[in-house]
Design a protein around this motif. Structure first.
Motif, PDB file in Angstrom:
ATOM      1  N   ASN A 142       2.120  30.738  17.473  1.00 25.37           N
ATOM      2  CA  ASN A 142       1.604  31.816  16.611  1.00 25.37           C
ATOM      3  C   ASN A 142       2.198  31.814  15.213  1.00 25.37           C
ATOM      4  N   LYS A 143       3.021  30.820  14.909  1.00 22.97           N
ATOM      5  CA  LYS A 143       3.546  30.757  13.545  1.00 22.97           C
ATOM      6  C   LYS A 143       2.577  29.959  12.687  1.00 22.97           C
ATOM      7  N   ILE A 144       2.679  30.200  11.398  1.00 21.27           N
ATOM      8  CA  ILE A 144       1.839  29.475  10.455  1.00 21.27           C
ATOM      9  C   ILE A 144       2.703  28.544   9.634  1.00 21.27           C
ATOM     10  N   GLU A 145       2.294  27.288   9.586  1.00 18.88           N
ATOM     11  CA  GLU A 145       2.997  26.359   8.715  1.00 18.88           C
ATOM     12  C   GLU A 145       2.291  26.335   7.378  1.00 18.88           C
ATOM     13  N   LEU A 146       3.080  26.519   6.331  1.00 17.77           N
ATOM     14  CA  LEU A 146       2.539  26.415   4.972  1.00 17.77           C
ATOM     15  C   LEU A 146       3.195  25.207   4.320  1.00 17.77           C
ATOM     16  N   SER A 147       2.382  24.282   3.852  1.00 19.69           N
ATOM     17  CA  SER A 147       2.969  23.138   3.152  1.00 19.69           C
ATOM     18  C   SER A 147       2.380  23.047   1.756  1.00 19.69           C
ATOM     19  N   VAL A 148       3.244  22.765   0.803  1.00 20.45           N
ATOM     20  CA  VAL A 148       2.807  22.638  -0.587  1.00 20.45           C
ATOM     21  C   VAL A 148       3.356  21.319  -1.120  1.00 20.45           C
ATOM     22  N   GLU A 199       0.856  -1.190   0.000  1.00 21.39           N
ATOM     23  CA  GLU A 199       0.000   0.000   0.000  1.00 21.39           C
ATOM     24  C   GLU A 199       0.894   1.243   0.000  1.00 21.39           C
ATOM     25  N   LYS A 200       0.411   2.298  -0.653  1.00 20.23           N
ATOM     26  CA  LYS A 200       1.265   3.488  -0.736  1.00 20.23           C
ATOM     27  C   LYS A 200       1.527   4.077   0.646  1.00 20.23           C
ATOM     28  N   GLU A 201       0.599   3.888   1.573  1.00 23.60           N
ATOM     29  CA  GLU A 201       0.789   4.408   2.939  1.00 23.60           C
ATOM     30  C   GLU A 201       1.952   3.718   3.660  1.00 23.60           C
ATOM     31  N   LYS A 202       2.350   2.565   3.143  1.00 19.95           N
ATOM     32  CA  LYS A 202       3.461   1.837   3.779  1.00 19.95           C
ATOM     33  C   LYS A 202       4.827   2.358   3.327  1.00 19.95           C
ATOM     34  N   LEU A 203       4.805   3.333   2.441  1.00 21.55           N
ATOM     35  CA  LEU A 203       6.071   3.948   2.011  1.00 21.55           C
ATOM     36  C   LEU A 203       6.019   5.445   2.276  1.00 21.55           C
ATOM     37  N   HIS A 204       6.883   5.878   3.159  1.00 23.75           N
ATOM     38  CA  HIS A 204       7.009   7.296   3.516  1.00 23.75           C
ATOM     39  C   HIS A 204       8.141   7.865   2.669  1.00 23.75           C
ATOM     40  N   HIS A 205       7.803   8.785   1.777  1.00 24.16           N
ATOM     41  CA  HIS A 205       8.797   9.286   0.833  1.00 24.16           C
ATOM     42  C   HIS A 205       9.189  10.721   1.199  1.00 24.16           C
ATOM     43  N   VAL A 206      10.453  10.928   1.422  1.00 24.27           N
ATOM     44  CA  VAL A 206      10.947  12.236   1.866  1.00 24.27           C
ATOM     45  C   VAL A 206      12.018  12.729   0.896  1.00 24.27           C
ATOM     46  N   ASP A 253       8.199  36.336   8.069  1.00 23.42           N
ATOM     47  CA  ASP A 253       8.937  35.659   9.138  1.00 23.42           C
ATOM     48  C   ASP A 253       8.063  34.739   9.981  1.00 23.42           C
ATOM     49  N   SER A 254       6.754  34.987   9.961  1.00 23.73           N
ATOM     50  CA  SER A 254       5.903  34.139  10.798  1.00 23.73           C
ATOM     51  C   SER A 254       5.380  32.926  10.032  1.00 23.73           C
ATOM     52  N   ILE A 255       5.913  32.714   8.829  1.00 23.73           N
ATOM     53  CA  ILE A 255       5.493  31.550   8.038  1.00 23.73           C
ATOM     54  C   ILE A 255       6.635  30.531   7.988  1.00 23.73           C
ATOM     55  N   VAL A 256       6.309  29.297   8.338  1.00 20.95           N
ATOM     56  CA  VAL A 256       7.292  28.216   8.263  1.00 20.95           C
ATOM     57  C   VAL A 256       6.872  27.305   7.118  1.00 20.95           C
ATOM     58  N   PHE A 257       7.787  27.053   6.190  1.00 16.92           N
ATOM     59  CA  PHE A 257       7.425  26.332   4.975  1.00 16.92           C
ATOM     60  C   PHE A 257       7.847  24.863   5.046  1.00 16.92           C
ATOM     61  N   PHE A 258       6.959  23.989   4.566  1.00 13.20           N
ATOM     62  CA  PHE A 258       7.284  22.564   4.494  1.00 13.20           C
ATOM     63  C   PHE A 258       7.010  22.019   3.111  1.00 13.20           C
ATOM     64  N   GLN A 259       7.851  21.111   2.690  1.00 10.88           N
ATOM     65  CA  GLN A 259       7.653  20.440   1.399  1.00 10.88           C
ATOM     66  C   GLN A 259       8.397  19.112   1.456  1.00 10.88           C
ATOM     67  N   GLY A 260       8.180  18.302   0.450  1.00  9.12           N
ATOM     68  CA  GLY A 260       9.032  17.129   0.266  1.00  9.12           C
ATOM     69  C   GLY A 260       8.817  16.014   1.263  1.00  9.12           C
ATOM     70  N   ASP A 261       7.574  15.801   1.712  1.00  6.66           N
ATOM     71  CA  ASP A 261       7.320  14.744   2.688  1.00  6.66           C
ATOM     72  C   ASP A 261       5.890  14.253   2.481  1.00  6.66           C
ATOM     73  N   THR A 262       5.757  12.993   2.085  1.00  7.32           N
ATOM     74  CA  THR A 262       4.410  12.489   1.776  1.00  7.32           C
ATOM     75  C   THR A 262       3.531  12.371   3.020  1.00  7.32           C
ATOM     76  N   ASP A 263       4.127  12.369   4.203  1.00  7.93           N
ATOM     77  CA  ASP A 263       3.303  12.326   5.420  1.00  7.93           C
ATOM     78  C   ASP A 263       2.704  13.690   5.744  1.00  7.93           C
ATOM     79  N   ARG A 264       3.279  14.744   5.199  1.00  7.52           N
ATOM     80  CA  ARG A 264       2.798  16.086   5.534  1.00  7.52           C
ATOM     81  C   ARG A 264       2.038  16.735   4.399  1.00  7.52           C
TER      82      ARG A 264
END
Lengths: 776, 157
Positions: free
Chosen positions: A485-491, A243-250, A517-528
């Motif tokens: 109070n920070k905002i996480e933005l993930s794309v 299952e695709k959920e069994k593979l965490h791709h980072v 400065d109050s935005i924390v960016f995330f990418q590149g992680d199939t769990d997120r």
């Protein structure tokens, strides 16, 4: 939703500091406790039967824990790497021929560099040493590396059940109408035009680390991928059959991609298998030589291009027949590039009533071909602008006037091109004129005379181009409000150096009126990120940025209800502007930042609105691709004594619609133009007739260095944002690769106007130029 | 195994290593200084450039043992107490990096060039960058950053 002032500003990059201080985290910078190392035995032959593999020497070598061959692999019941090209049916209706692309060669090798066996050992040196101890009995077969040769009767057959090595044929446009246009034409000019096969060469080689958690039965793959979701699905579902959920791709920091890191490769499933088998992390990072042998390569087309025109030089019809090299297997979307990829922008920004494009996609004993920055549009633009230049030379038309008189007029927009592209915005004539005025034509003769006095030949060329961008059509963006109070933005897409951390945060900051400065960016992680369309087709800002817009819109919609609650007013009375929710004519107001601060960890608000009320998941799905365009020009100086070429001036005017961050956009143009110059002047993947790669290192494969490329003067045409996405953006990442090769080639052709250049193909090395001038 | 003693980024270090350990591998794997990058295997790309006794060296062309007794500076040495070096600042200001992989080698080459104290211009910078490949930027902003960074370094000393 109106954006605040930060959009459009050249905000400096927030990711820079870690890269500048050596703190970036690329795959090779990651080590997991107890990890072992994989190394691969790769075929030294381009085409051979494997009679026998003896792995006993390797298995007995110190530190070796696992050796896997094709026979072992099939026993595991793993599937082949899939081909997901949407173009998959012959003109006659038959299905595309897709041979199984297993992660290890099964009984036969088909290109130099194909993986024959994997060794896993305690250290990298011990793994490499053990690879040397594997004995393989190969029986050599005849080899074909040239796609035109591969189609001929009697050519070596790479796949027993695929006649004539033909994977697929393809057509687009109106064959009959085009034939009629050619019948009525006063002039027909035809040329055979080659587009050289090139290597992408991101400076970071590919690499991956696989890990297996026996408690959760879950695999993790850290991988230099620019397309984690699609790669994960292929590796998990198609190959490993989990299952695709069994593979965490980072994907951590990626050291350049350019398409090379977009498709699937055999090494990740192989080391995932090893990690599971050994219950230990397994690491592999390619050497550069290994990358040259096994990375996907791009372009590699031979085309017959014919232009039909009236006596006055009005274009009537265009016919392009292409043979595209696919390599030995179908890469992930390999068949797409020489087919639809090259067909769509045929005809460029010119008014053609009829165009016919036909392609054959052919297997050869070479490494696998895949989209490389531009993926078909550079080929199409090169075919078109070379034939126009040749037409102008042969029929004595002024090349500038010939182009201008055939450009699509803005007043005819919106329109659908003969190839089916919908152009909603742009002004090709104004863009052309803007570029032309940038080139200081009046000063040309003085510059040319000065060059002549120095014994140099001087040439000029200008040409428009048409792009189509948007890549994968769907993208995810998520906003999470954190307790600090920070905002996480993930794309869901992935930056390969393209500055998403900065530009996406810049967008969100502009829409919500909060500090970058109050935005924390995330990418590149199939769990997120639940899904994502990868990084290709210049889609980062166009599709990813639009997903950020959607997320911001939803945030504001929800924020309005929360603001109404906090202010004690009806939400219908609330307006939102410049980051503030307010009731007009009163002092009742609350900022986005206040909302975030008040809701973070507030039990009252959590109780009233639900926990994580302001968290947002959004999707953007584009309907049709946007159509960037532009006009580039250059002047070159050729030294007849050496054949050396100096690009003296290079000018670019690009219509990318709305410019979000001009500094980043400039960077894309400069980098892509440099790659286009590289293709025009020096880059080529060369295979010997034996199938050996002759350009297997950076000694043999020439990449542009600092003294090979000029400073580029860039302007944007910003009067025509597209309506196809909420930002008005047209993708910028590949345009330079589309625009540069033919402009450089045509300028050199202009400098060599007194010589016979008929047999000249890219790359225009000094040797070729010297031979042309000296007729040797 | 042989003991190698040298100074890296101002710190004296002494470690037993296999004789065939390259300086690049030594820095990355033995000292965990991951800023020095490996982009090729033929000493062409320059991502691994460090400064040894004041001179730029592709650390993949040298055994760690050959650097015994030397003073080695890597990209990690540039930042002073969290404050970016003028050359790092210039790279940031001029958008002279995209993927960042070639950046450490570029920075070390640039800093060494600037420290020579010679007058530099666009052409000389482009020539001096002969040993450093970048696939992202087209070099234009790198050249501009080096000119600006070198100027800053001159005025600060």
């Amino acid at each position: 939703m109106k954006a605040l002032g930060s959009i459009g500003k050249s905000i400096k990059r927030s990711e820079d500091k870690r890269f500048l201080t050596g703190q970036g985290k690329y795959v090779d910078d990651i080590n997991l406790p107890n990890q072992v190392y994989a190394a691969f035995l790769r075929s030294p032959y381009a085409h051979a039967i494997i009679n026998r593999i003896d792995t006993s020497g390797a298995l007995g070598s110190p530190g070796v824990s696992l050796v896997v061959t094709g026979t072992d692999w099939l026993k595991e019941n793993y599937g082949p790497l899939p081909c997901t090209s949407r173009i998959n049916t012959f003109v006659g209706g038959e299905k595309m021929k897709v041979p199984p692309r297993h992660c290890l060669a099964i009984d036969r090798v088909r290109f130099v560099g194909e993986i024959v066996a994997m060794v896993v050992a305690e250290t990298k040196p011990s793994a490499l040493h053990a690879v040397e101890l594997i004995e393989v009995d190969y029986e050599e077969l005849e080899v074909v590396t040239d796609p035109e040769e591969a189609l001929k009767p009697g050519a070596p057959q790479i796949w027993d059940d695929i006649p004539n090595n033909l994977c697929l044929d393809f057509e687009l446009g109106d064959r009959i109408k085009t034939a009629a246009a050619f019948d009525s034409a006063h002039y027909i000019i035809s040329r055979k035009i080659k587009n050289n096969r090139v290597a992408g060469v991101p400076i970071e080689p590919r690499g991956a680390i696989a890990n297996y958690d026996d408690d959760t039965k879950r695999l993790t793959l850290f991988n230099s991928s620019q397309n984690i979701h699609e790669n994960r699905d292929a590796y998990a579902i198609d190959v490993l059959k989990i299952e695709k959920e069994k593979l965490h791709h980072v994907a951590p920091d990626i050291g350049g991609g350019f398409g090379v890191k977009n498709g699937t490769y055999p090494e990740p499933p192989l080391i995932l298998h090893a990690a599971k088998k050994l219950c230990r992390p397994v690491k592999w990072v390619a050497d550069r030589s290994e990358s040259f042998l096994s990375d996907t390569q791009g372009r590699g087309q031979v085309s017959t291009v014919s232009l039909a025109l009236t006596k006055e030089g009005k274009f009537l019809g265009l016919r392009v027949e292409t043979v595209g090299n696919l390599g030995a297997y179908c890469g992930t979307i390999g068949p797409f590039t020489p087919t639809a990829g090259t067909a769509r922008t045929q005809g460029g920004p010119y008014g053609f009533a009829s165009i016919y494009y036909y392609a054959k996609v052919v297997f050869t004993n070479t490494a696998i071909m895949a989209p490389y920055r531009g993926a078909g549009r550079p080929e199409a633009a090169f075919q078109l602008e070379r034939i126009i230049e040749e037409t102008a030379r042969e029929l004595d038309f002024d090349p500038i006037e010939l182009r201008k008189k055939n450009l699509i007029q803005a007043k005819t927009l919106p329109l659908r091109t003969a190839m089916g592209l919908d152009i909603d915005s742009g002004n090709f004539v104004e863009v052309f004129d803007q570029a032309l005025s940038l080139t200081d034509r009046t000063g040309f003769s003085a510059r040319a005379s000065a060059a002549t006095r120095r014994g140099k030949l001087y040439g000029f060329a200008i040409a428009p181009y048409l792009e189509c961008t948007g890549g994968g059509s769907k993208e995810f963006a998520g906003i999470t409000v954190r307790d600090d109070n920070k905002i996480e933005l993930s794309v869901g897409s992935h930056s390969t150096g393209t500055g998403h951390e900065t530009s996406f945060a810049q967008l969100l900051s502009g829409y919500l009126g909060i500090g970058v400065d109050s935005i924390v960016f995330f990418q590149g992680d199939t769990d997120r990120t639940p899904f994502g369309g990868g990084h290709g087709g210049s889609r980062g800002m166009e599709v990813g940025g639009s997903a950020v817009y959607e997320a911001a819109s939803t945030f504001i919609k929800k924020g309005r209800l929360l603001a109404a609650y906090i202010l004690g007013v009806e939400n219908s009375r609330l307006q939102f502007s410049n980051g503030v929710f307010f009731v007009s004519g009163t002092d009742k107001s609350v900022t986005s930042e206040d909302l975030i601060a008040q809701s973070a960890g507030s039990e009252v608000i959590n109780g009233e609105f639900g926990y994580g009320y302001l968290n947002v998941s959004a999707t953007f799905e584009r309907e049709i691709m946007s159509i960037p365009n532009g006009c580039h020009a250059c002047e070159v100086e050729v030294d007849p004594e050496t054949g050396g070429i100096n690009i003296v001036n290079y000018w670019a005017v690009d219509d990318f619609g709305t410019i979000v961050n001009g500094m980043l956009t400039d960077g894309q143009v400069m980098g892509a133009v440099a790659q286009g110059i590289g293709q025009a002047l020096m880059e080529e993947s060369v295979y010997a007739d034996s199938g050996q790669l002759m350009t297997g290192s950076l000694i043999d494969y020439a990449l542009p260095r600092a003294f090979d490329v000029p400073n580029i003067r860039i302007q944007y045409y910003e009067e025509a944002p597209t309506k196809k996405n909420p930002l008005g953006v047209k993708g910028a990442g590949e345009a330079g690769c589309v625009a540069a090769p033919h402009v450089v080639f045509n300028a050199i052709a202009d400098a060599l106007r007194n010589f016979n250049i008929e047999s000249l193909d890219m790359p225009l090395t000094s040797e070729k130029i010297w031979r042309t001038i000296h007729r040797r | 195994m042989t003991r190698v003693s040298l100074e890296v980024n101002g710190k004296k270090t002494s470690i037993d290593i296999p004789d065939n350990t390259l300086l690049s591998t030594f820095l990355r794997e033995h000292l965990n200084l991951k800023g020095t990058h490996i982009g090729c295997d033929t000493s062409q790309c320059g991502a691994c450039v460090v400064i040894v006794n004041g001179k730029t060296v592709k650390s993949c062309t040298m055994l760690a043992l050959q650097a015994a007794g030397s003073r080695v500076e890597t990209v990690e040495s540039l930042c002073d107490d969290g404050k970016l070096h003028p050359m790092q600042r210039a790279f940031h200001e001029y958008h002279a990096l995209q993927c960042g992989f070639c950046t450490p080698g570029m920075l070390m080459t640039a800093v060494a060039l600037a420290k020579k104290g010679k007058e530099i211009d666009e052409l000389s910078v482009r020539t001096e960058l002969e040993g450093n490949l970048c696939r992202c930027t087209g070099y234009q902003n790198i050249v501009a950053a080096i000119l600006a960074g070198a100027k800053k370094m001159r005025t600060q000393t």
